[in-house]
Structure formats: structure tokens, C-alpha cells
Enzyme design. Structure first.
Site, PDB file in Angstrom:
ATOM      1  CG  ASP A  24      -1.974   1.252   1.131  1.00 47.62           C
ATOM      2  OD1 ASP A  24      -2.429   1.315  -0.005  1.00 47.62           O
ATOM      3  OD2 ASP A  24      -2.403   1.583   1.988  1.00 47.62           O
ATOM      4  N   GLY A  25       0.359   2.425  -0.545  1.00 42.24           N
ATOM      5  CA  GLY A  25       1.098   3.516  -0.489  1.00 42.24           C
ATOM      6  C   GLY A  25       1.458   4.213  -1.764  1.00 42.24           C
ATOM      7  N   GLY A  27       0.004   5.264  -4.519  1.00 41.90           N
ATOM      8  CA  GLY A  27      -0.685   6.526  -4.966  1.00 41.90           C
ATOM      9  C   GLY A  27       0.019   7.781  -4.318  1.00 41.90           C
ATOM     10  CG  HIS A  41      -0.197   2.075  -9.279  1.00 39.04           C
ATOM     11  ND1 HIS A  41      -0.453   1.587  -7.939  1.00 39.04           N
ATOM     12  CD2 HIS A  41      -1.608   2.679  -9.744  1.00 39.04           C
ATOM     13  CE1 HIS A  41      -1.672   2.227  -7.662  1.00 39.04           C
ATOM     14  NE2 HIS A  41      -2.262   2.789  -8.752  1.00 39.04           N
ATOM     15  CB  SER A  69      -9.079  -5.373  -3.007  1.00 36.01           C
ATOM     16  OG  SER A  69      -9.372  -4.004  -3.354  1.00 36.01           O
ATOM     17  CB  THR A  70     -13.437  -7.851  -4.457  1.00 29.74           C
ATOM     18  OG1 THR A  70     -13.067  -7.587  -2.985  1.00 29.74           O
ATOM     19  CG2 THR A  70     -12.812  -9.410  -4.851  1.00 29.74           C
ATOM     20  CG  ASN A  72      -7.940  -2.067  -5.255  1.00 31.78           C
ATOM     21  OD1 ASN A  72      -7.130  -2.853  -4.911  1.00 31.78           O
ATOM     22  ND2 ASN A  72      -8.319  -0.977  -4.222  1.00 31.78           N
ATOM     23  CD1 TRP A  73     -13.283  -5.452  -8.883  1.00 31.67           C
ATOM     24  CD2 TRP A  73     -12.572  -4.844 -10.968  1.00 31.67           C
ATOM     25  NE1 TRP A  73     -12.488  -6.677  -9.593  1.00 31.67           N
ATOM     26  CE2 TRP A  73     -12.040  -6.160 -10.937  1.00 31.67           C
ATOM     27  CE3 TRP A  73     -11.998  -4.108 -12.120  1.00 31.67           C
ATOM     28  CZ2 TRP A  73     -11.461  -6.675 -11.574  1.00 31.67           C
ATOM     29  CZ3 TRP A  73     -11.328  -4.851 -13.199  1.00 31.67           C
ATOM     30  CH2 TRP A  73     -10.899  -6.102 -13.054  1.00 31.67           C
ATOM     31  NE  ARG A  75      -7.771   2.050  -5.472  1.00 37.32           N
ATOM     32  CZ  ARG A  75      -6.630   2.250  -4.916  1.00 37.32           C
ATOM     33  NH1 ARG A  75      -5.589   2.437  -5.851  1.00 37.32           N
ATOM     34  NH2 ARG A  75      -6.135   1.733  -3.715  1.00 37.32           N
ATOM     35  NE  ARG A 197      -7.859   1.136   5.237  1.00 36.87           N
ATOM     36  CZ  ARG A 197      -7.796   2.467   5.604  1.00 36.87           C
ATOM     37  NH1 ARG A 197      -7.993   3.046   6.626  1.00 36.87           N
ATOM     38  NH2 ARG A 197      -7.512   3.370   4.416  1.00 36.87           N
TER      39      ARG A 197
HETATM   40  C1  IPE Z   1      -5.435  -2.755  -0.169  1.00 30.25           C
HETATM   41  O1  IPE Z   1      -5.151  -1.205  -0.414  1.00 30.25           O
HETATM   42  C2  IPE Z   1      -5.415  -3.315  -1.497  1.00 30.25           C
HETATM   43  C3  IPE Z   1      -4.205  -3.716  -2.109  1.00 30.25           C
HETATM   44  C4  IPE Z   1      -3.139  -3.206  -1.499  1.00 30.25           C
HETATM   45  C5  IPE Z   1      -4.087  -4.306  -3.351  1.00 30.25           C
HETATM   46  P1  IPE Z   1      -6.239  -0.100  -0.423  1.00 30.25           P
HETATM   47  O2  IPE Z   1      -5.420   1.084  -0.690  1.00 30.25           O
HETATM   48  O3  IPE Z   1      -7.061  -0.495  -1.459  1.00 30.25           O
HETATM   49  O4  IPE Z   1      -7.081  -0.271   0.824  1.00 30.25           O
HETATM   50  P2  IPE Z   1      -8.024   0.751   1.632  1.00 30.25           P
HETATM   51  O5  IPE Z   1      -8.879   1.318   0.519  1.00 30.25           O
HETATM   52  O6  IPE Z   1      -6.805   1.772   2.032  1.00 30.25           O
HETATM   53  O7  IPE Z   1      -8.580   0.158   2.860  1.00 30.25           O
HETATM   54  C1  IPE Z   2      -1.656  -0.074  -3.320  1.00 28.78           C
HETATM   55  O1  IPE Z   2      -1.436   1.312  -3.539  1.00 28.78           O
HETATM   56  C2  IPE Z   2      -1.802  -0.409  -4.875  1.00 28.78           C
HETATM   57  C3  IPE Z   2      -3.223  -0.964  -4.980  1.00 28.78           C
HETATM   58  C4  IPE Z   2      -4.175  -0.746  -4.445  1.00 28.78           C
HETATM   59  C5  IPE Z   2      -3.619  -1.270  -6.481  1.00 28.78           C
HETATM   60  P1  IPE Z   2      -2.532   2.507  -3.389  1.00 28.78           P
HETATM   61  O2  IPE Z   2      -3.036   2.720  -4.875  1.00 28.78           O
HETATM   62  O3  IPE Z   2      -3.683   1.957  -2.574  1.00 28.78           O
HETATM   63  O4  IPE Z   2      -1.998   3.682  -3.008  1.00 28.78           O
HETATM   64  P2  IPE Z   2      -2.430   4.819  -1.919  1.00 28.78           P
HETATM   65  O5  IPE Z   2      -2.668   4.090  -0.659  1.00 28.78           O
HETATM   66  O6  IPE Z   2      -3.656   5.420  -2.398  1.00 28.78           O
HETATM   67  O7  IPE Z   2      -1.421   5.766  -1.616  1.00 28.78           O
HETATM   68 MG    MG Z   3      -4.188   2.290  -0.536  1.00 35.82          MG
END
Ligand code: IPE
Ligand code: IPE
Ligand code: MG
Length: 243
Positions: A24-25, A27, A41, A69-70, A72-73, A75, A197
Site C-alpha cells: 500500500d501507498g 498513489g 504503481h 482487491s475486489t 479496487n474496481w 477506483r 487495517r
Molecule cells: C488494499 O489497499 C489493497 C491492495 C493493496 C491491493 P487499499 O488502498 O485498496 O485499501 P484501503 O482502501 O486503504 O483500505
Molecule cells: C496500493 O497502493 C496499490 C493498489 C491498491 C492497487 P494504493 O494505490 O492504494 O496507494 P495509496 O494507498 O492510495 O497511496
Molecule cells: Mg491504498
């Protein structure tokens, strides 16, 4: 690049057998640099390669990465599109896993992907079936609730057909109907990126996992950070409800 054994940060018998990572992180990492999220990414994929190679070299037998994740669609379409293209590119570059003799298993609902991605994943799983250096779970279109719901549905179907008695449904049997059926439970769950989380990742498999959170955004996560998580894991006392 073949496996290059390295000394693990803790004695081998104290190493976690299954490490799961919520990458995560990406973005926020990019945004901090005034770049589009996709740039994060792309950098995140490099970290994924670095960490999977390192895990292999220090002898981690099982590792799982949360890729998509399920949820993430939900977005923006453009970001989802870019993530799918990154997955396509990774599938094309998957030779490295053959060279490293890493077995790959998709954790997730493959029916959600376009046909070329679905086929790419199936081929990779098939070709790597007998590789013994490390087993890697790729959690894509993964959601724990979806996974457990599908398992419940499969078992209900067996009961309906008279091939299974309700009292034969055990924890083991449920585990056998999850995507992770060929992997042990998670020992160490790592989430970089500052959020504390689980975001619908391996809920069943993490029943007794140790959790490690850090603020580093995934693109900046490195071997030292993984060592830190493993050292912290080795210091914990796991009681599994006993004394
Ligand atoms: C969890 O991260 C999913 C992945 C890392 C693939 P998210 O960024 O989607 O989770 P939330 O929205 O912060 O809970
Ligand atoms: C995790 O990074 C990658 C995926 C969920 C695909 P994020 O895209 O969630 O990055 P942040 O959490 O928004 O920084
Ligand atoms: Mg994230």
C-alpha cells in the site's frame, strides 16, 4: 536470475513460513512527488520484484502479495485500466519466476479479468506447478469475504447433492476450499503505507498472524524494512490462545 542464498535476519527456525504483504501507498508516494498515481504503481512493481527476490534468497517458503482487491474496481476507470495493463506487462515478464523456480498461485476470482490476463495467469500457474524454491500467492481480484462466500457456496452445493454431510464441514475442509489451499496460514502480515487495517485480505488465514505496520510507502519499502519486520516477528511470543 537464479536463487542466491543469503543469511536470513534471524535463525532459520525463527523465520515466518508464510509472509503476506499488503502493498500500500503507491498513489500517495507518487502524489508527494507531484506525479500521477500510476507512476507510483510502476515503482511499486519494482519493489515487488525486489522484495520477492530477497524473500526467495533468505529462504522464505511462502509469500503472498495483495495486488488488487475486489473493492479496487471502484477506483476511477483510468486507474483500473492502468493497473490491468501493468498486470499484463508483468505476465509477459514472468520468465524471471521460471528462472527463480518460484511457484505462482493466483489468489482471487480469475473470472473478473479479460481473457488474455486469465490465460496468462493459468499458463503461469501450470508452468510453475512443480517449482520448489518458493510459493508465491498473487492476490488479484481478491477479497476475503468473497473467498469465504464462494467456499460456503461450494460446500452447500456438495451437501445439496448428498456428497457431504453438514457435520463433516470442519475448519480444515473450509481451508481446503479457499484460494490458499496449498499454503499454510499466514505467520506475518506486513502493511506499509501507514494504514493499520486489513482491507479484506486473508481474514481466515490471518487468524493467528502477527501484524507489522510501517509508515514507509510501498515504493520505498526495501530489504532492510523486511528484515525489520522479520526481526520483530521473531521477538513476539505467539500463544495461540494457550499459556
Ligand atoms: C488494499 O489497499 C489493497 C491492495 C493493496 C491491493 P487499499 O488502498 O485498496 O485499501 P484501503 O482502501 O486503504 O483500505
Ligand atoms: C496500493 O497502493 C496499490 C493498489 C491498491 C492497487 P494504493 O494505490 O492504494 O496507494 P495509496 O494507498 O492510495 O497511496
Ligand atoms: Mg491504498
Amino acid at each position: 536470475m537464479a536463487k542466491q542464498p543469503m543469511t536470513p535476519p534471524v535463525p532459520a527456525d525463527m523465520m515466518p513460513k508464510h509472509i503476506a504483504i499488503i502493498m500500500d501507498g503507491n498513489g500517495r508516494w507518487a502524489k508527494k512527488r507531484g506525479m500521477p498515481r500510476t507512476y507510483g504503481h510502476i515503482e511499486g512493481v519494482k519493489t515487488f520484484r525486489k522484495i520477492s527476490r530477497y524473500a526467495l534468497n533468505i529462504g522464505v517458503p511462502y509469500i503472498s502479495f495483495y495486488v488488487f482487491s475486489t473493492e479496487n474496481w471502484n477506483r476511477p476507470e483510468d486507474e483500473v485500466h492502468q493497473l490491468m495493463n501493468l498486470m499484463r506487462k508483468q505476465l509477459m515478464d514472468a520468465r524471471v519466476f521460471t528462472e527463480e523456480r518460484t511457484r505462482l498461485i493466483l489468489l482471487g476470482d480469475r473470472s473478473g479479468f479479460d481473457e488474455d490476463i486469465r490465460n496468462g495467469i493459468s499458463n503461469l500457474e501450470e508452468d510453475s506447478r512443480d517449482y520448489e524454491n518458493m510459493t508465491m500467492g498473487i492476490a488479484a481480484n481478491y477479497g476475503s469475504r468473497h473467498e469465504i462466500t464462494s467456499a460456503a457456496r461450494e460446500l452447500a452445493q456438495l451437501v445439496k447433492e448428498g456428497r457431504l454431510q453438514p457435520e463433516e464441514i470442519t475448519e480444515d475442509l473450509i481451508s481446503q476450499h479457499l484460494y490458499t489451499k496449498e499454503m499454510p496460514d499466514v505467520d506475518l502480515l506486513i502493511r506499509p503505507g501507514g494504514e493499520q487495517r486489513i482491507s479484506n485480505f486473508l481474514l481466515w488465514q490471518c487468524a493467528y498472524a502477527e501484524f507489522y505496520f510501517c509508515d514507509t510507502f510501498w515504493p520505498d519499502f526495501d530489504e532492510k524494512e523486511l528484515d525489520k519486520a522479520i526481526i520483530e516477528f521473531a521477538r513476539r511470543t505467539r500463544r495461540f490462545g494457550g499459556l
